[in-house]
Design an enzyme around this catalytic site. Sequence first.
Site, PDB file in Angstrom:
ATOM      1  N   GLU A   1       0.819  -1.213   0.000  1.00  0.00           N
ATOM      2  CA  GLU A   1       0.000   0.000   0.000  1.00  0.00           C
ATOM      3  C   GLU A   1       0.854   1.264   0.000  1.00  0.00           C
ATOM      4  O   GLU A   1       0.418   2.323   0.433  1.00  0.00           O
ATOM      5  CB  GLU A   1      -0.928  -0.019   1.211  1.00  0.00           C
TER       6      GLU A   1
ATOM      7  N   SER B   1      -4.390  -4.254   2.358  1.00  0.00           N
ATOM      8  CA  SER B   1      -4.698  -4.307   0.942  1.00  0.00           C
ATOM      9  C   SER B   1      -5.838  -5.278   0.645  1.00  0.00           C
ATOM     10  O   SER B   1      -5.971  -6.322   1.257  1.00  0.00           O
ATOM     11  CB  SER B   1      -3.462  -4.756   0.193  1.00  0.00           C
TER      12      SER B   1
ATOM     13  N   TYR C   1     -13.812  -3.585  -4.388  1.00  0.00           N
ATOM     14  CA  TYR C   1     -12.402  -3.411  -4.058  1.00  0.00           C
ATOM     15  C   TYR C   1     -11.649  -2.698  -5.171  1.00  0.00           C
ATOM     16  O   TYR C   1     -10.448  -2.626  -5.165  1.00  0.00           O
ATOM     17  CB  TYR C   1     -11.763  -4.764  -3.745  1.00  0.00           C
TER      18      TYR C   1
ATOM     19  N   ARG D   1     -10.774   3.229  12.050  1.00  0.00           N
ATOM     20  CA  ARG D   1     -12.007   3.106  11.272  1.00  0.00           C
ATOM     21  C   ARG D   1     -12.495   1.669  11.316  1.00  0.00           C
ATOM     22  O   ARG D   1     -11.741   0.730  11.085  1.00  0.00           O
ATOM     23  CB  ARG D   1     -11.763   3.504   9.812  1.00  0.00           C
TER      24      ARG D   1
ATOM     25  N   ASP E   1     -15.037  -1.160   9.791  1.00  0.00           N
ATOM     26  CA  ASP E   1     -15.818  -1.448   8.590  1.00  0.00           C
ATOM     27  C   ASP E   1     -16.901  -2.477   8.893  1.00  0.00           C
ATOM     28  O   ASP E   1     -16.641  -3.501   9.520  1.00  0.00           O
ATOM     29  CB  ASP E   1     -14.900  -1.963   7.471  1.00  0.00           C
TER      30      ASP E   1
ATOM     31  N   GLU F   1     -13.802  -5.572  10.086  1.00  0.00           N
ATOM     32  CA  GLU F   1     -12.422  -5.326  10.498  1.00  0.00           C
ATOM     33  C   GLU F   1     -12.273  -3.904  11.016  1.00  0.00           C
ATOM     34  O   GLU F   1     -13.183  -3.082  10.863  1.00  0.00           O
ATOM     35  CB  GLU F   1     -11.463  -5.524   9.320  1.00  0.00           C
TER      36      GLU F   1
ATOM     37  N   ASN G   1      -9.373  -0.719  10.906  1.00  0.00           N
ATOM     38  CA  ASN G   1      -8.107  -0.182  10.409  1.00  0.00           C
ATOM     39  C   ASN G   1      -7.545   0.777  11.438  1.00  0.00           C
ATOM     40  O   ASN G   1      -8.201   1.764  11.773  1.00  0.00           O
ATOM     41  CB  ASN G   1      -8.321   0.583   9.102  1.00  0.00           C
TER      42      ASN G   1
ATOM     43  N   GLY H   1      -6.804   5.334   5.593  1.00  0.00           N
ATOM     44  CA  GLY H   1      -6.262   6.265   4.604  1.00  0.00           C
ATOM     45  C   GLY H   1      -6.782   7.676   4.839  1.00  0.00           C
ATOM     46  O   GLY H   1      -7.896   7.878   5.313  1.00  0.00           O
TER      47      GLY H   1
END
Lengths: 319, 314
Positions: free
Chosen positions: B16, B152, B223, B262, B264, B277, B279, B283
Site C-alpha cells: 500500500e 490491501s 475493491y 475506522r 468497517d 475489520e 483499520n 487512509g
Amino acid sequence: MDPAHVLITTGGQQAIDLVTKTFVDPGDVVLAEGPSYAGALTTFSTYETDVLHLPMDERGLDVEAVPDILDRLAADRKRVKFLYIVPNFSNPGGTTLSLERRHRLVEISAERELLIVEDNPYGILRYQGEPLPTLFTLDQSENVIYLGSFSKILSPGIRTGWIAAPAPILAKIAFGKQATDLCSSPLNQMFVHEFISSGVWREYVQRLIGIYRSRRDVLLSALADEFPPGSRWTVPEGGFFVWASLSPPVNTTDLLVKAIEENVAFVAGNGFYMDGQGTDSMRLNFSGSPEDRIQEGIRRLGSVIRDQMELYRALGMDG
Amino acid sequence: MTGKRICVLYGGRSLERDVSLSTGHRVGRALESRGYQVTGIDVDESLVRRLIELRPEVAFIAMHGKGGEDGTVQELLEILRIPYTGSGVLSSIRAMDKVLTKHILKAGGIPTPPFHAFNDAAFREMGAKDTLQIIAEDLGLPVVVKPAAQGSALGIKFAAEARDLPAAMVSALSFDRKVLLERFVAGRELAVSILGTAEPRVLPIVEAIPQARHSYYDFESRYTPGETDFEVPAELAPEVAAEVERLALATYRALGCRGFGRVDFILDQANRPWVLELNTIPGLTETSTMPLAAQAAGLSFEDLVVAITESATL
Ligand SMILES: Cc1ncc(COP(=O)(O)O)c(C=O)c1O
C-alpha cells in the site's frame, strides 16, 4: 528505399497507434499473435477493436490457421482490419517466424487482401542463425506495413521509430501523424542520424549482441537447472525475452506476489492476451540484468514455483 | 501548540505504498499550514538513524499495511521514546490480523460473520483440504477468502461453490501464510471513523456504494477504487445508526485502540450490522472515507490532522 515511403514516428509505439487510428473503427477485428505485445494490445483496446489471438508454436504464428479464421470471421460478418505480428524474437513469445511461414503469410495476405502490420524493433539483435527476410521485402502486393524503432539498439528515451509502407497507405497515416504531433522531435532525429551515419552503431550493436547473447544463454541454462519438470520455455534466437509456461494449475499472477517477496519480477502471462489466456505463463526478460543476477533470480523463482506446486498438491489441485 | 517538530513517516515497502505516499504528503501539508515544523520521511533502512538525528516531538505514522500498521514501526518509536500517532503496538498487532480481530470480537459478543482460519501448514502438514467441504457447509456459500493480514484488498477471492475454494485459497496464501474463510454477508457497506482515546468520538457514518452491484461478481468491484460513491451521513434509521455506533466503539475499545481508527461493517438485509475489520491507520487521501466523515462533523482536514497529532503518546 525511397524516403517518400518512410514516416518518422515518436517511437514504435506511436507507429502502432497511428496505424490503428488510421485503419480501425470500433468493433473491427484485429488479428494478433497469442501472446502479443502488451503495448499494442493497449492501443487496440483504446480504439475499441476486437482482438482475436492466433495460435503459435516454436516457429512463430501458425499461418495455416489464418485462412480458416478469416472465413469464419467473414461468415460472422466481422471486418478484419489487419494482422499485427512481431516476426523476429517476438515480445513476449521470443519466437521467430520461419522462412516458409513468411512466404506463406505474404501469399495469404495477397490472396485475401489482408493488411499485415509487421513490427520489428528487435530484428537486428540476433544471437544465432541467419537473418530472415522481412515480410515487407517479401511482399509484392502492397499489403505490408513495416514498423521500426531505434529504442532497442540506441535508446528507448530517444523516442524515434519509423513506418515504411506503400505510398497510398503512408499518405493516410501521415495525415493522422500531423493531427497527433505535427512531427517527431528533429533534435532527436539529428542524434539518430549522427549515430547511424557515423557508423558507430555497428560496433555498438555488436557489443550489445555479445552481452545479450551471454545473458540469454545464462537464462536458458538456469531454467534447465532450476525450473521443475513439466515447465516449457521458448529458445529465442534474438531479442529480449523468453516465454515460460508452467504445468497447470500454477497461476502466474499468484506466483508473482511470492516472487516479488524474493525480489524477483516477471510479467504475468495474462497481460499479453485480451481473452484471459496466459495464466500459466510468464515473460522473462534477460537483456536488463547481469548474468549473476539472472542466475540467482531464476534459482529463487524455481524454488517459489516448487513451493507453490507443493501447496497445490496439499490442496488436492494437482489435476 | 504550534511550532512542534513533527516527522511524518510514509511510504515504506508495503503493497500500500502508493496510498501511504498520498496520505503522507497530504498530512505534511496540513500540518505545515497549521505552523508545525514538518519533516517527511520516506521510510527505508535509514529510518532509525534519521529519527535519532531529528529527535521529533511527534512521529505521525502515515503508513499502511505491513511495517507501518502492524506494530513494527510503533515498536521502534517506543524504543526511541518518540511519541507517535494512533494505536500502540499490541492494538496494531491485533487489528492487522483479521483472524485475531475476529476472535476478539467474538469473545466480546460483537457480531462478525462466521469464519474459519488456517495457516498454510494446516494444508501442507495436516491434510486440511478435506475440511473444505465441511467448511463450505458450515459457513454457507458463497465464502470470501482473505489473507489474514489486513490492509490491501489484494488477494481477496470469492468462492461461489465449494470447488472454487482451493484456487481461492492459493491466491490468498500468496499474500499471507494465514487465510480467513468468512461467510459472505450481502448488504450495505458502512465505515465508521473514530477520533480520540479516553473519550473517543464517533464521526458520521459513511456508506460506500459500489456503482454497479446486484450480481455476486460485483463483489470484486467494491475493491476497485474509483467505482464507489460515498454517502455521508449514511441514510439509516436512528436506532440502526445508534447500534452501529455502539458496536464501532465497542470494537475500538475491545482492540484497545487510541488516537483514531475506522471500523468497517456490513449491514445485512435485516438491518443487522456485522463488523468486518478495524483499520488502525485508515487512509487520509483525497478519496478516503475518514476525511469525509470528519468534514461531515464540521472538522476540516487540517482540524482532523491536528487532532490526531495532538493525541500522540508513547
Ligand atoms: C514489439 C514492440 N513494439 C513496439 C515497442 C515500442 O517501442 P518504442 O515505442 O520505444 O519504439 C516495443 C517496446 O517494448 C515492443 O516490444
